[in-house]
Design an enzyme around this catalytic site. Structure first.
Site, short mmCIF file in Angstrom:
data_model
loop_
_atom_site.label_atom_id
_atom_site.label_comp_id
_atom_site.label_asym_id
_atom_site.label_seq_id
_atom_site.Cartn_x
_atom_site.Cartn_y
_atom_site.Cartn_z
N LYS A 210 0.21 -3.80 8.98
CA LYS A 210 1.49 -3.73 9.71
C LYS A 210 1.43 -2.62 10.77
O LYS A 210 2.00 -2.74 11.85
CB LYS A 210 2.63 -3.45 8.72
N TYR B 238 -2.43 -3.84 3.08
CA TYR B 238 -1.34 -4.64 3.65
C TYR B 238 -0.50 -3.80 4.62
O TYR B 238 -0.26 -4.20 5.76
CB TYR B 238 -0.45 -5.20 2.52
N HIS B 239 -0.05 -2.62 4.14
CA HIS B 239 0.79 -1.80 5.01
C HIS B 239 0.02 -1.38 6.27
O HIS B 239 0.60 -1.25 7.35
CB HIS B 239 1.29 -0.56 4.25
N THR C 143 7.39 -2.96 8.42
CA THR C 143 7.76 -2.45 7.10
C THR C 143 7.94 -0.94 7.13
O THR C 143 7.21 -0.22 7.85
CB THR C 143 6.71 -2.86 6.06
N SER D 286 -1.30 1.01 1.82
CA SER D 286 -2.16 -0.04 1.26
C SER D 286 -2.82 -0.74 2.44
O SER D 286 -2.43 -0.51 3.60
CB SER D 286 -1.32 -1.07 0.47
N1 USQ Z 1 7.14 0.00 -8.52
C1 USQ Z 1 7.29 0.41 -9.83
N2 USQ Z 1 7.22 -0.54 -10.80
C2 USQ Z 1 7.02 -1.87 -10.53
C3 USQ Z 1 6.91 -2.28 -9.19
C4 USQ Z 1 6.98 -1.32 -8.21
O1 USQ Z 1 7.46 1.60 -10.14
O2 USQ Z 1 6.98 -2.67 -11.47
C5 USQ Z 1 7.25 0.99 -7.43
C6 USQ Z 1 6.04 1.00 -6.50
O3 USQ Z 1 5.03 1.81 -7.01
C7 USQ Z 1 6.67 1.49 -5.20
C8 USQ Z 1 8.11 0.96 -5.24
O4 USQ Z 1 8.34 0.62 -6.61
O5 USQ Z 1 6.72 2.89 -5.19
C9 USQ Z 1 8.33 -0.28 -4.39
O6 USQ Z 1 7.39 -1.27 -4.76
P1 USQ Z 1 7.54 -2.81 -4.37
O7 USQ Z 1 6.47 -3.55 -5.11
O8 USQ Z 1 8.95 -3.25 -4.55
O9 USQ Z 1 7.30 -2.77 -2.80
P2 USQ Z 1 5.97 -2.69 -1.93
O10 USQ Z 1 4.72 -2.94 -2.67
O11 USQ Z 1 6.04 -1.42 -1.16
O12 USQ Z 1 6.14 -3.90 -0.93
C10 USQ Z 1 7.36 -4.60 -0.74
C11 USQ Z 1 7.05 -5.96 -0.14
C12 USQ Z 1 6.42 -5.77 1.23
C13 USQ Z 1 7.32 -4.90 2.10
C14 USQ Z 1 7.59 -3.58 1.40
C15 USQ Z 1 8.58 -2.71 2.12
O13 USQ Z 1 6.20 -6.70 -1.00
O14 USQ Z 1 6.19 -7.04 1.82
O15 USQ Z 1 6.70 -4.64 3.32
O16 USQ Z 1 8.20 -3.85 0.11
S1 USQ Z 1 8.16 -0.99 1.98
O17 USQ Z 1 7.93 -0.69 0.58
O18 USQ Z 1 9.25 -0.24 2.53
O19 USQ Z 1 6.94 -0.81 2.72
#
Ligand code: USQ
Length: 396
Positions: free
Chosen positions: A199, A195-196, A158, A193
């Site tokens: 990874k 989770y991260h 990720t 997190s």
């Molecule tokens: N966010 C908001 N409002 C929301 C949901 C999320 O502002 O209602 C923000 C979060 O705070 C974050 C961003 O949007 O800054 C992305 O959040 P996300 O929930 O879409 O993504 P994340 O929790 O980081 O995890 C997801 C997947 C995970 C994957 C990751 C890729 O669930 O499996 O590894 O995206 S990455 O984010 O590049 O690590």
């Protein structure tokens, strides 16, 4: 054509990947223990619509296309279950012919608990995430070392492994000059997190296995994925992709579209300057396929950043607002206190050339793509449960 094992074949990415590779002539076996379905049941989370289990879906796929996707329901945190996939002792839950297909050429490893919020709910969910994710990865490396050293492992990492450093993000590796000497190292990682962080630890395990046992691995640093359909998922209702919009398993754009449809204000966490690299689920399919047909070399840990463009949370909210308003929805945007611990304004400049050089042709996020998502999600408007959209799972 290769024989491909897909670990975590029941998930948002696993099942569409299985169909995508099967339709291109590969021999595909999917493995899953329905762990995510169990979490959903425990936490009363429903996807936008129910999808049948793997055996039903594989059977339907066979009826429609004549192609076989073998199904094995198995817990890969158990080394005997993992070994069974490589030594012919696997019991298939569904297949046309109960015949072992032999050592896989490629293993696509998605079999992880994928939610950052889930990993931070409490100590138990943190431990579940750590034990599931690390044991599956370590077992896979051991089984490949034991039975199948020539297999190519494609591991889903990720972008969140890198965090949001104040320097450009390279594709996995960085050259460092220190006190007049040079070296090449894994790009610094700082998971945001538990989770991260699993990874990040996966990457370290993999790098150890590549250095020590000379395995060949492609580690894909993927950003948040959006989308509800692929070329194959639209063929039949039973082949649909599982789509989540809740706080735990829903990724941001899928959530925002769903929220807009039911007049639920788009939940922008904090200042909304959090910038990430995103990609359409159709591009995840392309990236995996390109990695399959262009494997890493022996003793190589090849790392690609699997994104196609970057957006801030505010930019995504504005896009959904504009398209939603044009379609007649009453879209509202609300900035709420950020339940996560993350930078809300930061530098972000990741490189992502590698997969483009292998020939991936991105589906960029434009108004038509958003409109298509609105048109799909609205069909299930009556299924949407407001109470799972935001519970405010806190990082601290
Ligand atoms: N966010 C908001 N409002 C929301 C949901 C999320 O502002 O209602 C923000 C979060 O705070 C974050 C961003 O949007 O800054 C992305 O959040 P996300 O929930 O879409 O993504 P994340 O929790 O980081 O995890 C997801 C997947 C995970 C994957 C990751 C890729 O669930 O499996 O590894 O995206 S990455 O984010 O590049 O690590």
């Amino acid at each position: 054509m290769s024989h491909i094992l897909i670990l975590g074949g029941d998930g948002y990415l696993g099942w569409p990947t299985a169909m995508h590779l099967s339709s291109r002539g590969h021999e595909v076996t999917v493995v899953d223990n329905y762990y995510k379905r169990a979490i959903c049941k425990d936490l009363h989370i429903n996807p936008l619509y129910e999808v049948p289990d793997l055996s039903v879906r594989a059977k339907r796929w066979h009826e429609i296309t004549g192609k076989e996707i073998k199904v094995c329901v198995s817990d890969l945190t158990n080394i005997n279950s993992m070994n069974a996939l490589f030594n012919g002792k696997c019991n298939y839950d569904w297949c046309v012919e109960k015949k072992y297909t032999g050592i896989p050429d490629t293993i696509v490893h998605y079999a992880e608990q994928p939610s950052a919020p889930y990993s931070l709910m409490n100590n138990t969910t943190a431990n579940n995430t750590i034990s599931n994710n690390l044991l599956v990865t370590n077992n896979l490396l051991y089984s490949v070392k034991e039975y199948s050293r020539d297999s190519h492992i494609i591991k889903l990492g990720t972008m969140g492994e890198y965090g949001t450093p104040n320097i450009d993000i390279e594709e996995g590796w960085i050259d460092i000059e220190h006190n007049g000497r040079n070296g090449k190292f894994l790009f610094p990682r700082q998971g945001s997190s538990i989770y991260h962080t699993t990874k990040v630890m996966d990457t370290d395990l993999i790098w150890f296995a590549v250095r020590t046992w000379e395995l060949k691995v492609t580690d894909l640093m993927q950003g948040p994925v959006y989308g509800i359909e692929t070329e194959e998922s639209i063929i039949d209702k039973d082949l649909s992709i599982i789509f989540f919009y809740d706080e735990i398993f829903g990724t941001i754009l899928n959530r925002f579209i769903t929220q807009a449809i039911i007049d639920y204000p788009l939940t922008v966490y904090g200042k909304g300057g959090q910038t990430r690299g995103y990609l359409n689920i159709k591009d995840t399919m392309q990236c995996i396929e390109k990695a399959v047909i262009n494997p890493a070399k022996d003793s190589e840990l090849r790392i690609f950043n699997q994104i196609t463009e970057t957006f801030s949370v505010n930019q995504l909210a504005d896009k959904v607002y504009n398209v939603g308003q044009q379609l007649g929805f009453n879209v509202m945007i609300e900035s709420i206190e950020n339940p996560r611990k993350e930078a809300e304004e930061h530098y972000y400049n990741p490189k992502y050339q590698g997969l483009l050089e292998l020939g991936v042709k991105p589906h960029y996020l434009d108004d038509l793509v958003l409109e298509g998502m609105f048109n799909q999600v609205i069909k299930y408007r009556d299924n949407i449960k407001k109470d799972i959209i935001f519970k405010g799972i806190k990082w601290i």
